[in-house]
Design a protein around this motif. Structure first.
Motif, PDB file in Angstrom:
ATOM      1  N   PHE A  13       0.826  -1.206   0.000  1.00 16.07           N
ATOM      2  CA  PHE A  13       0.000   0.000   0.000  1.00 16.07           C
ATOM      3  C   PHE A  13       0.860   1.256   0.000  1.00 16.07           C
ATOM      4  CE2 PHE A  13      -2.092   3.464   2.297  1.00 16.07           C
ATOM      5  CZ  PHE A  13      -3.237   3.624   1.528  1.00 16.07           C
ATOM      6  N   TRP A  14       1.844   1.318   0.910  1.00 16.41           N
ATOM      7  CA  TRP A  14       2.688   2.518   0.983  1.00 16.41           C
ATOM      8  C   TRP A  14       3.671   2.604  -0.175  1.00 16.41           C
ATOM      9  CZ3 TRP A  14       0.767   6.304   3.250  1.00 16.41           C
ATOM     10  CH2 TRP A  14      -0.025   6.154   4.384  1.00 16.41           C
ATOM     11  N   GLN A  15       4.067   1.469  -0.709  1.00 17.11           N
ATOM     12  CA  GLN A  15       4.909   1.504  -1.905  1.00 17.11           C
ATOM     13  C   GLN A  15       4.150   2.177  -3.048  1.00 17.11           C
ATOM     14  OE1 GLN A  15       5.828  -2.642  -2.470  1.00 17.11           O
ATOM     15  NE2 GLN A  15       7.885  -2.393  -1.608  1.00 17.11           N
ATOM     16  N   TRP A  16       2.921   1.728  -3.273  1.00 14.19           N
ATOM     17  CA  TRP A  16       2.133   2.293  -4.366  1.00 14.19           C
ATOM     18  C   TRP A  16       1.755   3.735  -4.090  1.00 14.19           C
ATOM     19  CZ3 TRP A  16       2.078   0.847  -9.097  1.00 14.19           C
ATOM     20  CH2 TRP A  16       2.367  -0.481  -9.411  1.00 14.19           C
ATOM     21  N   TRP A  17       1.472   4.066  -2.831  1.00 18.43           N
ATOM     22  CA  TRP A  17       1.155   5.458  -2.465  1.00 18.43           C
ATOM     23  C   TRP A  17       2.315   6.372  -2.871  1.00 18.43           C
ATOM     24  CZ3 TRP A  17      -3.139   7.319   0.477  1.00 18.43           C
ATOM     25  CH2 TRP A  17      -3.043   8.648   0.860  1.00 18.43           C
ATOM     26  N   ASP A  18       3.527   5.976  -2.476  1.00 18.27           N
ATOM     27  CA  ASP A  18       4.698   6.807  -2.777  1.00 18.27           C
ATOM     28  C   ASP A  18       5.033   6.829  -4.259  1.00 18.27           C
ATOM     29  OD1 ASP A  18       4.911   7.555  -0.164  1.00 18.27           O
ATOM     30  OD2 ASP A  18       6.594   6.256   0.315  1.00 18.27           O
ATOM     31  N   VAL A  19       4.846   5.714  -4.947  1.00 16.29           N
ATOM     32  CA  VAL A  19       5.145   5.681  -6.379  1.00 16.29           C
ATOM     33  C   VAL A  19       4.145   6.535  -7.155  1.00 16.29           C
ATOM     34  CG1 VAL A  19       5.055   4.163  -8.415  1.00 16.29           C
ATOM     35  CG2 VAL A  19       6.440   3.543  -6.463  1.00 16.29           C
ATOM     36  N   LEU A  23      12.276   2.225  -9.078  1.00 20.24           N
ATOM     37  CA  LEU A  23      13.175   1.126  -8.723  1.00 20.24           C
ATOM     38  C   LEU A  23      13.554   1.165  -7.245  1.00 20.24           C
ATOM     39  CD1 LEU A  23      15.559   0.979 -11.804  1.00 20.24           C
ATOM     40  CD2 LEU A  23      13.977  -0.791 -11.044  1.00 20.24           C
ATOM     41  N   VAL A  24      13.825   2.340  -6.720  1.00 14.79           N
ATOM     42  CA  VAL A  24      14.196   2.466  -5.307  1.00 14.79           C
ATOM     43  C   VAL A  24      13.056   2.000  -4.421  1.00 14.79           C
ATOM     44  CG1 VAL A  24      14.652   4.142  -3.473  1.00 14.79           C
ATOM     45  CG2 VAL A  24      15.935   4.252  -5.605  1.00 14.79           C
ATOM     46  N   VAL A  25      11.836   2.417  -4.728  1.00 14.70           N
ATOM     47  CA  VAL A  25      10.700   2.060  -3.873  1.00 14.70           C
ATOM     48  C   VAL A  25      10.443   0.561  -3.907  1.00 14.70           C
ATOM     49  CG1 VAL A  25       8.200   2.303  -3.596  1.00 14.70           C
ATOM     50  CG2 VAL A  25       9.612   4.324  -3.975  1.00 14.70           C
ATOM     51  N   PHE A  26      10.447  -0.037  -5.079  1.00 10.94           N
ATOM     52  CA  PHE A  26      10.066  -1.449  -5.183  1.00 10.94           C
ATOM     53  C   PHE A  26      11.209  -2.428  -4.918  1.00 10.94           C
ATOM     54  CE2 PHE A  26       6.448   0.236  -7.741  1.00 10.94           C
ATOM     55  CZ  PHE A  26       5.468  -0.165  -6.863  1.00 10.94           C
ATOM     56  N   THR A  27      12.439  -1.973  -4.974  1.00 14.52           N
ATOM     57  CA  THR A  27      13.554  -2.884  -4.712  1.00 14.52           C
ATOM     58  C   THR A  27      14.243  -2.585  -3.392  1.00 14.52           C
ATOM     59  OG1 THR A  27      15.136  -1.504  -5.910  1.00 14.52           O
ATOM     60  CG2 THR A  27      13.984  -3.213  -7.179  1.00 14.52           C
TER      61      THR A  27
END
Length: 143
Positions: free
Chosen positions: A73-79, A127-131
């Motif tokens: 959820f927070w990954q997608w929010w930030d992306v 890339l930073v957020v998801f990896t």
């Protein structure tokens, strides 16, 4: 006595012909308004969670960020916030360049540079957020 005749054009005759096809300026204008509304919601949500909940600014540390990036959820929010903000900013800069740069070649170079920079930052940020792997940093710190 001479009579002067004045030709008054009918309404609509002097209007510019309507272009057919995709209107980049119109869709850029619409995007700025829609993305602006979503950005206000995303940014204030981000600030509320990071600063108002928990310990406030004193609670922001590596563990807090690692915990946030551990949930989709927070990954997608930030992306989504990253993508909207970078495209919104690049589109705004494109408008400024189009308004103030008079030389066509310079304008094209600057607009291309804006979109390339925005695209690079979008790819890098995504890339930073998801990896993001906090254990990579923990292992280095303990050795």
């Amino acid at each position: 006595m001479t009579t002067a005749t004045v030709n008054i054009p009918a309404p609509g005759r002097n209007e510019a012909p309507k272009r057919k096809g995709f209107n980049l300026e119109k869709w850029g204008w619409i995007y700025m308004r829609v993305s602006g509304v979503f950005l206000v919601i995303l940014i204030f949500g981000h600030l509320f969670v990071n600063l108002m909940l928990g310990e406030g600014i004193h609670g922001l540390d590596f563990a807090f960020i690692a915990g946030k990036f551990a949930t989709p959820f927070w990954q997608w929010w930030d992306v989504i916030m990253l993508w909207l903000a970078l495209i919104h900013g690049a589109n705004g800069m494109r408008t400024i360049v189009n308004d103030y740069v008079t030389h066509d070649g310079t304008r094209k170079i600057l607009v291309w540079a804006l979109w390339l920079a925005a695209g690079f930052l979008i790819v890098l940020g995504t890339l930073v957020v998801f990896t993001f792997d906090p254990f990579l940093f923990v292992e280095k710190a303990t050795t």
